[in-house]
Design a protein around this motif. Sequence first.
Motif, PDB file in Angstrom:
ATOM      1  N   GLY A 287       0.826  -1.196   0.000  1.00 54.07           N
ATOM      2  CA  GLY A 287       0.000   0.000   0.000  1.00 54.07           C
ATOM      3  C   GLY A 287       0.864   1.250   0.000  1.00 54.07           C
ATOM      4  O   GLY A 287       1.929   1.281   0.616  1.00 54.07           O
ATOM      5  N   MET A 288       0.414   2.271  -0.719  1.00 52.96           N
ATOM      6  CA  MET A 288       1.137   3.541  -0.757  1.00 52.96           C
ATOM      7  C   MET A 288       0.148   4.673  -0.521  1.00 52.96           C
ATOM      8  O   MET A 288      -0.839   4.798  -1.247  1.00 52.96           O
ATOM      9  N   VAL A 289       0.412   5.497   0.502  1.00 52.80           N
ATOM     10  CA  VAL A 289      -0.472   6.605   0.845  1.00 52.80           C
ATOM     11  C   VAL A 289       0.333   7.889   0.810  1.00 52.80           C
ATOM     12  O   VAL A 289       1.332   8.029   1.529  1.00 52.80           O
ATOM     13  N   VAL A 290      -0.085   8.834  -0.053  1.00 55.79           N
ATOM     14  CA  VAL A 290       0.588  10.124  -0.166  1.00 55.79           C
ATOM     15  C   VAL A 290      -0.426  11.231   0.095  1.00 55.79           C
ATOM     16  O   VAL A 290      -1.628  11.046  -0.116  1.00 55.79           O
ATOM     17  N   PRO A 291       0.034  12.405   0.553  1.00 54.30           N
ATOM     18  CA  PRO A 291      -0.906  13.457   0.953  1.00 54.30           C
ATOM     19  C   PRO A 291      -1.463  14.289  -0.190  1.00 54.30           C
ATOM     20  O   PRO A 291      -2.307  15.157   0.042  1.00 54.30           O
ATOM     21  N   SER A 292      -0.994  14.063  -1.416  1.00 59.12           N
ATOM     22  CA  SER A 292      -1.493  14.819  -2.558  1.00 59.12           C
ATOM     23  C   SER A 292      -1.212  14.035  -3.827  1.00 59.12           C
ATOM     24  O   SER A 292      -0.200  13.341  -3.922  1.00 59.12           O
ATOM     25  N   LEU A 293      -2.097  14.160  -4.795  1.00 56.63           N
ATOM     26  CA  LEU A 293      -1.884  13.526  -6.099  1.00 56.63           C
ATOM     27  C   LEU A 293      -1.750  14.571  -7.201  1.00 56.63           C
ATOM     28  O   LEU A 293      -1.858  14.256  -8.382  1.00 56.63           O
ATOM     29  N   SER A 294      -1.489  15.831  -6.789  1.00 57.29           N
ATOM     30  CA  SER A 294      -1.425  16.896  -7.788  1.00 57.29           C
ATOM     31  C   SER A 294      -0.078  17.592  -7.825  1.00 57.29           C
ATOM     32  O   SER A 294       0.442  17.874  -8.899  1.00 57.29           O
ATOM     33  N   TYR A 295       0.524  17.903  -6.689  1.00 57.31           N
ATOM     34  CA  TYR A 295       1.773  18.653  -6.668  1.00 57.31           C
ATOM     35  C   TYR A 295       2.848  17.835  -5.963  1.00 57.31           C
ATOM     36  O   TYR A 295       2.605  17.276  -4.892  1.00 57.31           O
ATOM     37  N   TYR A 296       4.013  17.756  -6.530  1.00 53.28           N
ATOM     38  CA  TYR A 296       5.202  17.091  -5.986  1.00 53.28           C
ATOM     39  C   TYR A 296       5.070  15.567  -6.027  1.00 53.28           C
ATOM     40  O   TYR A 296       5.928  14.868  -6.566  1.00 53.28           O
ATOM     41  N   TRP A 297       3.998  15.037  -5.481  1.00 51.12           N
ATOM     42  CA  TRP A 297       3.891  13.599  -5.257  1.00 51.12           C
ATOM     43  C   TRP A 297       3.691  12.757  -6.505  1.00 51.12           C
ATOM     44  O   TRP A 297       4.083  11.591  -6.516  1.00 51.12           O
ATOM     45  N   PRO A 298       3.089  13.260  -7.596  1.00 50.62           N
ATOM     46  CA  PRO A 298       2.974  12.405  -8.790  1.00 50.62           C
ATOM     47  C   PRO A 298       4.304  11.859  -9.273  1.00 50.62           C
ATOM     48  O   PRO A 298       4.389  10.704  -9.706  1.00 50.62           O
ATOM     49  N   GLN A 299       5.380  12.647  -9.192  1.00 58.32           N
ATOM     50  CA  GLN A 299       6.683  12.162  -9.632  1.00 58.32           C
ATOM     51  C   GLN A 299       7.204  11.063  -8.703  1.00 58.32           C
ATOM     52  O   GLN A 299       7.844  10.105  -9.160  1.00 58.32           O
ATOM     53  N   VAL A 300       6.952  11.198  -7.415  1.00 54.64           N
ATOM     54  CA  VAL A 300       7.341  10.149  -6.464  1.00 54.64           C
ATOM     55  C   VAL A 300       6.597   8.858  -6.790  1.00 54.64           C
ATOM     56  O   VAL A 300       7.178   7.766  -6.798  1.00 54.64           O
ATOM     57  N   VAL A 301       5.308   8.980  -7.086  1.00 58.94           N
ATOM     58  CA  VAL A 301       4.487   7.814  -7.411  1.00 58.94           C
ATOM     59  C   VAL A 301       4.965   7.161  -8.706  1.00 58.94           C
ATOM     60  O   VAL A 301       5.021   5.925  -8.812  1.00 58.94           O
ATOM     61  N   ILE A 302       5.319   7.974  -9.710  1.00 55.11           N
ATOM     62  CA  ILE A 302       5.812   7.421 -10.976  1.00 55.11           C
ATOM     63  C   ILE A 302       7.048   6.559 -10.733  1.00 55.11           C
ATOM     64  O   ILE A 302       7.176   5.446 -11.256  1.00 55.11           O
ATOM     65  N   GLY A 303       7.984   7.067  -9.932  1.00 55.38           N
ATOM     66  CA  GLY A 303       9.178   6.292  -9.633  1.00 55.38           C
ATOM     67  C   GLY A 303       8.863   5.003  -8.888  1.00 55.38           C
ATOM     68  O   GLY A 303       9.445   3.952  -9.173  1.00 55.38           O
TER      69      GLY A 303
END
Length: 364
Positions: free
Chosen positions: A86-102
């Motif tokens: 499971g992966m939980v991030v605080p935003s899916l719009s700024y900064y975090w999309p690139q982390v998720v892509i990796g």
Amino acid sequence: MSDDAKPVFGIARRERIMDELRLHGAVRVADLAREFEVSELTIRRDIGELADRGLVTRVHGGATLRSRLDTTVTPRAVSAPRYRVGMVVPSLSYYWPQVVIGARAAATEVGVQLVLRGASYEAADQRRQITSLVESGSIHGLIVAPENLGPDGHALLTWLEQLPLPVVLVERRTPSSLALTSLEWVTTDHVFGGYLAASHLATLGHRSVGILASAQSPTSWQLRRGWSQAVAELGLTQTLDLNASLDDMEGPERADFVGALLDQLRETGTSAMLIHSDPQALLVQQNALDRGWALPEDLSIIAYDDEVAENGSPSITALRPPKQHVGRRAVEVMLARLTEGAGRPVERVQVVPTLHPRESTAAV
């Protein structure tokens, strides 16, 4: 120098081609050849090999991610995932999309199924999302970016430590005062990022400098620590140190705040600033231009995050956290923990941000 002797070698080059495809969906041979400093023939051979393995679809002048309509190669059988994380991030719009892509790219390569959930920056909301994943009974581990400041953040971190499955924090760490020993993390070295910013300005001859950081951001205190250390060691004068959330302010309130900031910069003779994050840097830059300031002659600006800094006018020098790499390493640390078990030493990884000089900083 032959293409194979260039800085980007065969396997690494093809991995980077796949990263570009996952990010953009399509690539052009000419662009890749220029970026990797190799011939177009070399890139076409790379794409041909990836296509022969059923990973991409060749198109005129480039490639796309594998299309279901591509029948030239029989797709390889997809095996069941080894683990579900499971992966939980605080935003899916700024900064975090690139982390998720990796993270997604790494998970695909190692046979891990990533179950993504977006939360908010509220500790209670993050806990609800994490609890839902844990109670599903199908998750082997968690990669999370929890609130880590204040009583609520500390309580959330302590709860995560007690969960009966491994947890890797991403772009977050635990305060030493909590003495938590099992949580692992992968994070950008934001402290060093703050130091790099001040060092860059000092190299350009700036002596009176200031910092504007995002209020309540977990990154701000780390940036400020490195910044303050560099200011002291390099003999700079810090004229102002502010926290603000300009995006949360109403129009008139924001205009008054930025106007007062610019007045203070004038009064103190401040010639350069570090501003976190990009949107705040752009707002300060635009308001300065509206007042008739000449940039960067009147004020040099460094932004932190490098999400949209390049779109400034002039384009803004920025420090870029290696977001995709952070996501990738988080998956790798989790896989090592799941594979090797509790006997593996706890790993806590820091990755250095990169400075991208642009037009917004200039010598005094």
